[in-house]
Design a protein around this motif. Structure first.
Motif, PDB file in Angstrom:
ATOM      1  N   GLY A  40      34.733 -36.889 -12.338  1.00 25.19           N
ATOM      2  CA  GLY A  40      33.431 -36.442 -13.174  1.00 25.19           C
ATOM      3  C   GLY A  40      32.304 -37.140 -12.990  1.00 25.19           C
ATOM      4  O   GLY A  40      31.126 -36.505 -13.135  1.00 25.19           O
ATOM      5  N   PHE A  41      32.157 -38.232 -12.765  1.00 22.46           N
ATOM      6  CA  PHE A  41      30.934 -39.080 -12.226  1.00 22.46           C
ATOM      7  C   PHE A  41      30.359 -38.376 -10.900  1.00 22.46           C
ATOM      8  O   PHE A  41      29.085 -38.203 -10.973  1.00 22.46           O
ATOM      9  CB  PHE A  41      31.105 -40.502 -11.966  1.00 22.46           C
ATOM     10  CG  PHE A  41      30.065 -41.160 -11.766  1.00 22.46           C
ATOM     11  CD1 PHE A  41      29.055 -41.644 -12.409  1.00 22.46           C
ATOM     12  CD2 PHE A  41      29.651 -41.791 -10.271  1.00 22.46           C
ATOM     13  CE1 PHE A  41      27.934 -42.210 -12.087  1.00 22.46           C
ATOM     14  CE2 PHE A  41      28.513 -42.258  -9.949  1.00 22.46           C
ATOM     15  CZ  PHE A  41      27.747 -42.622 -10.850  1.00 22.46           C
ATOM     16  N   SER A  42      31.138 -37.925 -10.017  1.00 24.16           N
ATOM     17  CA  SER A  42      30.496 -37.423  -8.736  1.00 24.16           C
ATOM     18  C   SER A  42      29.971 -36.101  -9.040  1.00 24.16           C
ATOM     19  O   SER A  42      28.886 -35.834  -8.602  1.00 24.16           O
ATOM     20  CB  SER A  42      31.439 -37.361  -7.931  1.00 24.16           C
ATOM     21  OG  SER A  42      32.190 -38.659  -7.341  1.00 24.16           O
ATOM     22  N   ARG A  45      25.933 -34.839  -8.697  1.00 17.38           N
ATOM     23  CA  ARG A  45      25.378 -33.587  -7.982  1.00 17.38           C
ATOM     24  C   ARG A  45      24.818 -32.817  -8.742  1.00 17.38           C
ATOM     25  O   ARG A  45      23.791 -32.420  -8.186  1.00 17.38           O
ATOM     26  CB  ARG A  45      26.865 -33.023  -7.263  1.00 17.38           C
ATOM     27  CG  ARG A  45      27.368 -33.686  -6.163  1.00 17.38           C
ATOM     28  CD  ARG A  45      28.484 -32.548  -5.499  1.00 17.38           C
ATOM     29  NE  ARG A  45      29.497 -32.398  -6.506  1.00 17.38           N
ATOM     30  CZ  ARG A  45      30.684 -32.896  -6.664  1.00 17.38           C
ATOM     31  NH1 ARG A  45      30.771 -34.023  -5.803  1.00 17.38           N
ATOM     32  NH2 ARG A  45      31.632 -32.525  -7.260  1.00 17.38           N
ATOM     33  N   ASN A  46      25.020 -32.646 -10.064  1.00 18.79           N
ATOM     34  CA  ASN A  46      24.269 -31.845 -10.909  1.00 18.79           C
ATOM     35  C   ASN A  46      23.147 -32.475 -11.432  1.00 18.79           C
ATOM     36  O   ASN A  46      22.077 -31.708 -11.754  1.00 18.79           O
ATOM     37  CB  ASN A  46      25.318 -31.780 -12.146  1.00 18.79           C
ATOM     38  CG  ASN A  46      26.609 -30.748 -11.853  1.00 18.79           C
ATOM     39  OD1 ASN A  46      26.486 -29.869 -10.810  1.00 18.79           O
ATOM     40  ND2 ASN A  46      27.418 -30.915 -12.562  1.00 18.79           N
ATOM     41  N   HIS A  47      22.728 -33.727 -11.178  1.00 21.73           N
ATOM     42  CA  HIS A  47      21.711 -34.384 -11.974  1.00 21.73           C
ATOM     43  C   HIS A  47      20.941 -35.288 -10.767  1.00 21.73           C
ATOM     44  O   HIS A  47      21.102 -36.294 -10.809  1.00 21.73           O
ATOM     45  CB  HIS A  47      21.956 -35.223 -13.131  1.00 21.73           C
ATOM     46  CG  HIS A  47      22.378 -34.325 -14.231  1.00 21.73           C
ATOM     47  ND1 HIS A  47      23.805 -34.175 -14.258  1.00 21.73           N
ATOM     48  CD2 HIS A  47      21.766 -33.794 -15.080  1.00 21.73           C
ATOM     49  CE1 HIS A  47      23.970 -33.307 -15.385  1.00 21.73           C
ATOM     50  NE2 HIS A  47      22.793 -33.137 -15.752  1.00 21.73           N
ATOM     51  N   PRO A  48      20.679 -34.766  -9.407  1.00 18.93           N
ATOM     52  CA  PRO A  48      20.041 -35.631  -8.463  1.00 18.93           C
ATOM     53  C   PRO A  48      18.979 -36.266  -8.774  1.00 18.93           C
ATOM     54  O   PRO A  48      18.933 -37.591  -8.417  1.00 18.93           O
ATOM     55  CB  PRO A  48      20.024 -34.437  -7.206  1.00 18.93           C
ATOM     56  CG  PRO A  48      19.731 -33.235  -7.984  1.00 18.93           C
ATOM     57  CD  PRO A  48      20.404 -33.310  -9.248  1.00 18.93           C
ATOM     58  N   ALA A  49      17.999 -35.875  -9.343  1.00 16.19           N
ATOM     59  CA  ALA A  49      16.617 -36.477  -9.763  1.00 16.19           C
ATOM     60  C   ALA A  49      17.000 -37.910 -10.650  1.00 16.19           C
ATOM     61  O   ALA A  49      16.308 -38.911 -10.488  1.00 16.19           O
ATOM     62  CB  ALA A  49      15.663 -35.689 -10.536  1.00 16.19           C
ATOM     63  N   VAL A  50      17.665 -37.585 -11.676  1.00 11.64           N
ATOM     64  CA  VAL A  50      18.039 -38.666 -12.630  1.00 11.64           C
ATOM     65  C   VAL A  50      18.951 -39.831 -11.698  1.00 11.64           C
ATOM     66  O   VAL A  50      18.721 -41.021 -12.128  1.00 11.64           O
ATOM     67  CB  VAL A  50      18.818 -38.095 -13.615  1.00 11.64           C
ATOM     68  CG1 VAL A  50      19.353 -39.422 -14.630  1.00 11.64           C
ATOM     69  CG2 VAL A  50      18.111 -37.346 -14.581  1.00 11.64           C
ATOM     70  N   SER A  51      19.845 -39.239 -10.947  1.00 10.01           N
ATOM     71  CA  SER A  51      20.613 -40.216 -10.198  1.00 10.01           C
ATOM     72  C   SER A  51      19.762 -41.066  -9.253  1.00 10.01           C
ATOM     73  O   SER A  51      20.118 -42.348  -8.965  1.00 10.01           O
ATOM     74  CB  SER A  51      21.586 -39.348  -9.061  1.00 10.01           C
ATOM     75  OG  SER A  51      22.309 -38.634 -10.159  1.00 10.01           O
TER      76      SER A  51
END
Length: 209
Positions: A86-88, A92-98
């Protein structure tokens, strides 16, 4: 004609490839040789059975088809499950925040490493002319007047005179005499998180001005 030649001619005969003259010779041999005649009968029966099987049309029911499909699918290798957690998926769904989170983590780690490694005395301020530094002690003598902020890292701040600004002591101690006067704030930073926040705010302030 011997038996070996007769057996070879039998196969050509059954394939309709035996010349007419040889057919007569083969028949004459079969009339006189019971073993070859038996062999010829067996070959004819085998060929007839083969033709019947090739001409037969098999009808497969829906249940048989389903069972066949199930057997084929069960024999195939098990497909690997997707390993993404789920974390991965969230990364992938929030690249900017990551990326921002990783940047903050790296910055905090760098500041924390600096906090642990930096142990030398440092004195900063716009007016240090009257400041007395002896060993790890930074003294603002009585009667002295310091214009602007005073910052002491990894040492002891001994304020006896006046400071027209803030006094910040990082990883050290502060003594403020009764004769001292500090017009700004007095800050003592002894925790890594406070030091990190102090560095961030001072860096932003320096960029702004």
């Amino acid at each position: 004609m011997n038996c070996n030649v007769a057996v070879m001619l039998m196969h050509d005969y059954l394939d309709d490839e035996l010349p007419h003259d040889d057919i007569a010779g083969l028949k004459a041999h079969l009339d006189s040789c019971p073993a070859c005649r038996t062999r010829m009968e067996q070959l004819e029966q085998t060929e007839a059975l083969t033709h019947r099987m090739m001409d037969t049309h098999f009808v497969v029911t829906a249940e048989q088809s389903s069972q066949l499909t199930q057997r084929i699918m069960s024999s195939l290798p098990v497909k690997r499950r997707r390993t993404g957690s789920g974390f991965s998926r969230w990364v992938r769904n929030h690249p900017a925040v990551s990326v921002a989170a990783v940047f903050v983590l790296v910055m905090f780690s760098s500041f924390l490493a600096m906090w642990q490694q930096d142990s030398q005395l440092a004195v900063r301020g716009p007016d240090l002319a009257e400041v007395v530094i002896k060993g790890d002690t930074v003294t603002v003598p009585a009667g002295a007047h310091i214009n602007g902020d005073l910052t002491v890292e990894n040492g002891k701040a001994n304020v006896l005179g006046e400071v027209d600004g803030d006094v910040t002591v990082i990883s050290g101690s502060l003594y403020e005499a009764s004769t001292a006067h500090i017009s700004g704030e007095v800050k003592q930073i002894d925790q890594a998180l406070d030091w990190f926040w102090y560095k961030v705010t001072t860096s932003i302030s320096s960029l702004a001005y």
